[in-house]
Design an enzyme around this catalytic site. Structure first.
Site, short mmCIF file in Angstrom:
data_model
loop_
_atom_site.label_atom_id
_atom_site.label_comp_id
_atom_site.label_asym_id
_atom_site.label_seq_id
_atom_site.Cartn_x
_atom_site.Cartn_y
_atom_site.Cartn_z
N ASP A 12 -8.62 -6.32 -5.19
CA ASP A 12 -8.22 -5.03 -4.63
C ASP A 12 -8.69 -3.91 -5.55
O ASP A 12 -8.16 -3.71 -6.63
CB ASP A 12 -6.69 -5.00 -4.50
CG ASP A 12 -6.17 -3.71 -3.86
OD1 ASP A 12 -6.97 -2.81 -3.58
OD2 ASP A 12 -4.94 -3.63 -3.66
N SER B 129 0.85 -1.19 0.00
CA SER B 129 0.00 0.00 0.00
C SER B 129 0.89 1.25 0.00
O SER B 129 1.72 1.41 -0.89
CB SER B 129 -0.95 -0.03 1.20
OG SER B 129 -1.99 0.90 1.04
N HIS C 70 -7.98 -5.33 -0.72
CA HIS C 70 -6.69 -4.68 -0.55
C HIS C 70 -5.92 -5.21 0.65
O HIS C 70 -4.70 -5.36 0.61
CB HIS C 70 -6.91 -3.17 -0.40
CG HIS C 70 -5.65 -2.39 -0.18
ND1 HIS C 70 -4.66 -2.28 -1.13
CD2 HIS C 70 -5.21 -1.68 0.90
CE1 HIS C 70 -3.68 -1.53 -0.67
NE2 HIS C 70 -3.97 -1.17 0.55
#
Length: 374
Positions: free
Chosen positions: A311, A145, A344
């Site tokens: 995601d 991320s 995610h």
């Protein structure tokens, strides 16, 4: 959120990409394992938006396991019996590094008088930390991320400082949709009357309601629709029928409220503003004539780019853009798109295919670069 931290402090003024500066930079960090005699077994792990330096073991603030305890530790995938693992709190954070929670001469937080920072500034601070530890070259830099954004900046800014790079569930620039979600969160915080124009510490308040809503909105983006339906569906929370009111009738409502209130106990509202802004400003190609290939031109190491099929925060298409640019630059790059419905947050969860691939990449790279244990 008082806690003892290991602190690196720079002896020089820290200049920021935005033109401002931090007179005295301090970076809070943790390490695991030992640096070997060749000083070539160091792995830097970069944390995501709401993460911290406590990647494994027990977090002394939350009293919970570190955010990647399943991956990092003795005998684990990133084995601290073999590697010297480093993780630092990003600048702008609230776990000991320079940020809006720093205190002024009157013992009040400097709050929004702290200068705006970027992902590049975070990485520059990490670079100074790594140098201070006597490490000339990292074996690997790994992160998911926002941590993946940091990995990409490491490749672009310090290509000779690392042998391997693993950007996970990330993008080379922040999309309009992600900027929009962040803006909703920021506005929720700033609309809270307890925010006090950012100087809540001085006024003895805290925008807990605004920060809670910001966390709730963001957390929705970390999960997939399938995962939400599987876990919660339309199940009611501790009742047999809806109340025809605004209590948390549904389990998903109760879950989000819990996520929001528990987040308030461990995170600073102004830090949330600063870090989300840094992510929004992230556009790796912008510093290379808007040519992403050029960002990777000087990197001669190995890379493994990981994405997750469900995601929608940083979809696989973003990772494919990174892979194509790396291939164009001649980088030795592997790509993995994991089929999963976990969204995610899959990189933080038990995802066997991802773990096997990451372990295989690290082990093969260690053989190629002759990395010995500590």
């Amino acid at each position: 959120m008082t806690n003892e931290h290991r602190i690196f402090q720079s002896s020089e003024v820290f200049k920021l990409e935005g033109g401002s500066e931090i007179p005295t930079l301090h970076v809070a960090y943790e390490t695991w394992g030992k640096l070997n005699d060749a000083k070539n077994n160091a792995i830097l792990i970069c944390h995501a938006l709401t993460g911290d330096q406590y990647v494994t073991g027990t977090n002394p603030v939350t009293k919970r396991n570190g955010w990647w305890s399943d991956v990092v530790g003795k005998g684990k995938l990133i084995d601290t019996d073999k590697y010297f693992v480093i993780c630092s709190n990003v600048i702008g954070g609230c776990m000991g590094s320079s940020g809006p929670t720093d205190l002024d001469a009157d013992n009040n937080q400097i709050a929004i008088d702290f200068p705006i920072i970027t992902i590049g500034d975070m990485v520059h601070a990490q670079y100074l930390l790594v140098q201070s530890l006597g490490i000339e070259k990292l074996f690997a830099v790994i992160g998911g991320s926002m941590g993946g954004m940091q990995v990409l900046r490491w490749i672009a800014d310090y290509p000779d400082m690392l042998n391997c790079a693993v950007p996970i569930a990330t993008a080379a620039r922040h999309s309009a949709q992600n900027i929009a979600f962040h803006e909703v969160g920021r506005q929720a915080i700033m609309a809270d009357p307890e925010w006090k124009d950012g100087h809540y510490n001085k006024n003895g308040t805290f925008p807990s309601k605004g920060l809670s809503v910001a966390r709730m909105a963001a957390h929705i983006t970390y999960m997939s629709d399938v995962a939400l339906h599987r876990k919660f569906g339309r199940n009611l929370q501790n009742r047999d029928a809806v109340t025809f009111g605004f209590d948390a009738d549904f389990q998903i409502e109760s879950y989000l409220r819990h996520q929001g209130t528990s987040f308030v106990d461990r995170f600073d509202a102004n830090s949330y503003l600063y870090i989300t802004r840094a992510m929004d400003y992230f556009d790796l190609a912008s510093g290379f004539d808007n040519n992403l290939i050029k960002a990777f031109d000087k990197f001669k190491g190995r890379a493994c780019v990981v994405s997750f099929s469900s995601d929608w925060h940083y979809p696989p298409s973003e990772s494919r853009t990174i892979v194509r640019a790396m291939m164009g630059a001649g980088v030795k790059v592997s790509a993995l798109e994991v089929e999963t419905d976990k969204g995610h947050d899959a990189f933080l969860l038990d995802e066997p295919i991802f773990h096997r691939a990451l372990g295989g990449f690290i082990d093969s790279s260690a053989r190629i670069f002759g990395i010995e244990g500590n």
